[in-house]
Write an enzyme that holds these catalytic residues in place. Structure first.
Site, mmCIF file in Angstrom:
data_model
loop_
_atom_site.group_PDB
_atom_site.id
_atom_site.type_symbol
_atom_site.label_atom_id
_atom_site.label_comp_id
_atom_site.label_asym_id
_atom_site.label_seq_id
_atom_site.Cartn_x
_atom_site.Cartn_y
_atom_site.Cartn_z
ATOM 1 N N ARG A 131 0.625 3.829 17.229
ATOM 2 C CA ARG A 131 0.087 4.843 16.293
ATOM 3 C C ARG A 131 0.234 6.284 16.758
ATOM 4 O O ARG A 131 0.619 7.142 15.963
ATOM 5 C CB ARG A 131 -1.379 4.541 15.942
ATOM 6 N N ASP A 182 -6.635 2.263 12.324
ATOM 7 C CA ASP A 182 -5.438 3.092 12.233
ATOM 8 C C ASP A 182 -5.700 4.460 11.614
ATOM 9 O O ASP A 182 -5.101 5.457 12.011
ATOM 10 C CB ASP A 182 -4.337 2.342 11.481
ATOM 11 N N SER A 185 -1.844 -9.917 6.216
ATOM 12 C CA SER A 185 -1.424 -8.536 6.453
ATOM 13 C C SER A 185 -0.848 -8.495 7.858
ATOM 14 O O SER A 185 -1.509 -8.873 8.830
ATOM 15 C CB SER A 185 -2.644 -7.621 6.329
ATOM 16 N N ASP A 195 0.806 -1.226 0.000
ATOM 17 C CA ASP A 195 0.000 0.000 0.000
ATOM 18 C C ASP A 195 0.839 1.276 0.000
ATOM 19 O O ASP A 195 0.622 2.175 -0.810
ATOM 20 C CB ASP A 195 -0.923 0.038 1.234
#
Ligand code: ARG
Length: 412
Positions: free
Chosen positions: A95, A124, A176, A15
């Protein structure tokens, strides 16, 4: 607003690699790729070259491991923050720090925009954007994965191949994966079916408990004000301590979790996690608190832990309520110093011993043997007053009920 200079949160995965190219083409903007090193091992190899080849004009890889542990992981540990009773939140805790890093770089580099690679379904995007907005409200935020034309992973891979972006590793991996030093999360592929048991290849770092050694290992962890500082009599800096616990825990099959969780956006998702150090440390820390905190604080803190866990998961780290709740947590940790000895054996953790100079455990009060100093006669008066309100209530209500029953019988 047309972005001029974009700071991209770059992981090197499909991505974000496609994103660097896509953004530079769409906006004709300068791209600065930034990666925070939170201890994700494999992902950092060849990252710089890859980002430059893909179209970034500058790459910055920033070592955040120590800051991550000291400012973020330790806070979550002291808080006892475990989401929905199981997930120690390595990803969720990372994060806010990554968001802070992106903002710092954007300000240093004079960028006007930050772009991240989180999807429109996940947590996220919420964590990144709420944090960035709070720390630097003037910055523009882009989430290309939410809006670009690719409808599938295959389309992205086609685009990548067309633009000479290396994708081999991505193509062969059905999962993932998000990794940092406090834990790893794995989703997608067969894991999306909750009736399926995770296949062996889904687990990335831990040994299957059935194949773990036939002998146990003992770990003594000493805490100072809620923070682990000594492992088996060796004083250890934070990064080393977590690495060591991950290594020993993984070898003994500790820290495997297979969870259905409630995402911020309302979807239920199934993910598996491996977090040996996190599971060991939460267990030891909780055990020490049981020894040291008074009953009222211990019980109250359980509610605060739950609230903090939800706030971390929901992306609300940089908020006034979070700061205030953490002030409460810090105050509870003043006396959380002492040593817990655990035994690891084939995926299980057993507490072997606990000790602290601040222990509130008093053997003279607790014992059922000789030497008992507890005043048994005081219990009678205590219970009389403690239950008095309910005794009164029952007397009144049962009398009323009896009268009602008599009246009903008479009218018949
Ligand atoms: N569900 C977890 C969280 O929201 C982990 C998400 C990690 N992402 C991934 N690509 N596996 O904290």
């Amino acid at each position: 607003m047309k972005p001029r200079k974009i700071v991209v949160a770059y992981s090197g995965g499909l991505d974000t690699s496609v994103m660097v190219k896509w953004l530079s083409e769409k906006y004709d903007a300068e791209i600065i790729a930034v990666t925070g090193d939170l201890g994700q091992k494999t992902e950092l190899i060849g990252l710089r070259e890859k980002a430059l080849e893909t179209g970034a004009s500058k790459v910055r890889i920033i070592d955040l491991k120590e800051e991550f542990i000291k400012q973020y992981v330790w806070s979550a540990l002291k808080a006892g923050a475990i989401y929905e009773g199981e997930y120690p939140m390595a990803c969720s805790i990372g994060r806010p720090l990554l968001a802070k890093m992106l903002v710092d770089v954007a300000l240093e580099e004079g960028a006007d925009t930050i772009a991240h690679g989180a999807t429109g379904k996940g947590n996220d995007q919420v964590r990144f954007e709420v944090a960035i907005q709070t720390l630097a409200p003037h910055l523009n935020i882009l989430a290309p994965v939410r809006e670009w034309e690719f409808k599938s992973r295959e389309e992205e891979i086609d685009y990548a191949i067309k633009h000479n972006i290396p994708v081999q590793a991505t193509k062969n991996n059905p999962y993932s994966i998000d990794e940092n030093i406090f834990g790893i999360s794995v989703e997608c592929g067969i894991l999306e079916d909750p009736t399926e048991t995770p296949p062996d290849d889904a687990w990335q770092i831990t040994v299957d408990p059935r194949n773990a050694p036939d002998y146990p290992v003992n770990l003594s962890i000493s805490f100072d004000k809620g923070i682990p500082v000594i492992l088996n009599s060796h004083e250890m800096p934070p990064v080393e301590l977590i690495k060591k616990l991950n290594e020993i825990g993984a070898m003994h099959g500790i820290g495997r979790l297979d969870i259905i969780e409630n995402r911020v956006v309302g979807i239920k998702s199934r993910e598996i996690y491996e977090a040996p150090a996190a599971v060991i440390l939460h267990k030891a820390h909780h055990e020490l608190e049981k020894l040291i905190l008074d009953k009222d604080t211990f019980r109250y803190k359980q509610n605060v832990s739950n609230k903090i866990a939800n706030m971390i998961y929901d992306g609300l780290w940089f908020t006034p309520l979070f700061e205030s709740l953490m002030a409460f947590v810090d105050s509870t940790q003043k006396y959380i110093s002492g040593e817990i000895t655990l035994q690891l054996y084939k995926g299980n953790i057993t507490v072997l011993s606990r000790q602290s100079v601040f222990s509130l455990y008093n053997e003279e009060l607790a014992t059922y043997a000789e030497g008992d100093k507890f005043d048994h006669s005081a219990a009678k008066g205590f219970i009389h007053l403690y239950g008095l309100q309910f005794k009164t209530l029952s007397t009144v209500r049962n009398t009323k009920k009896a009268v009602k029953n008599i009246n009903e019988t008479v009218s018949l």
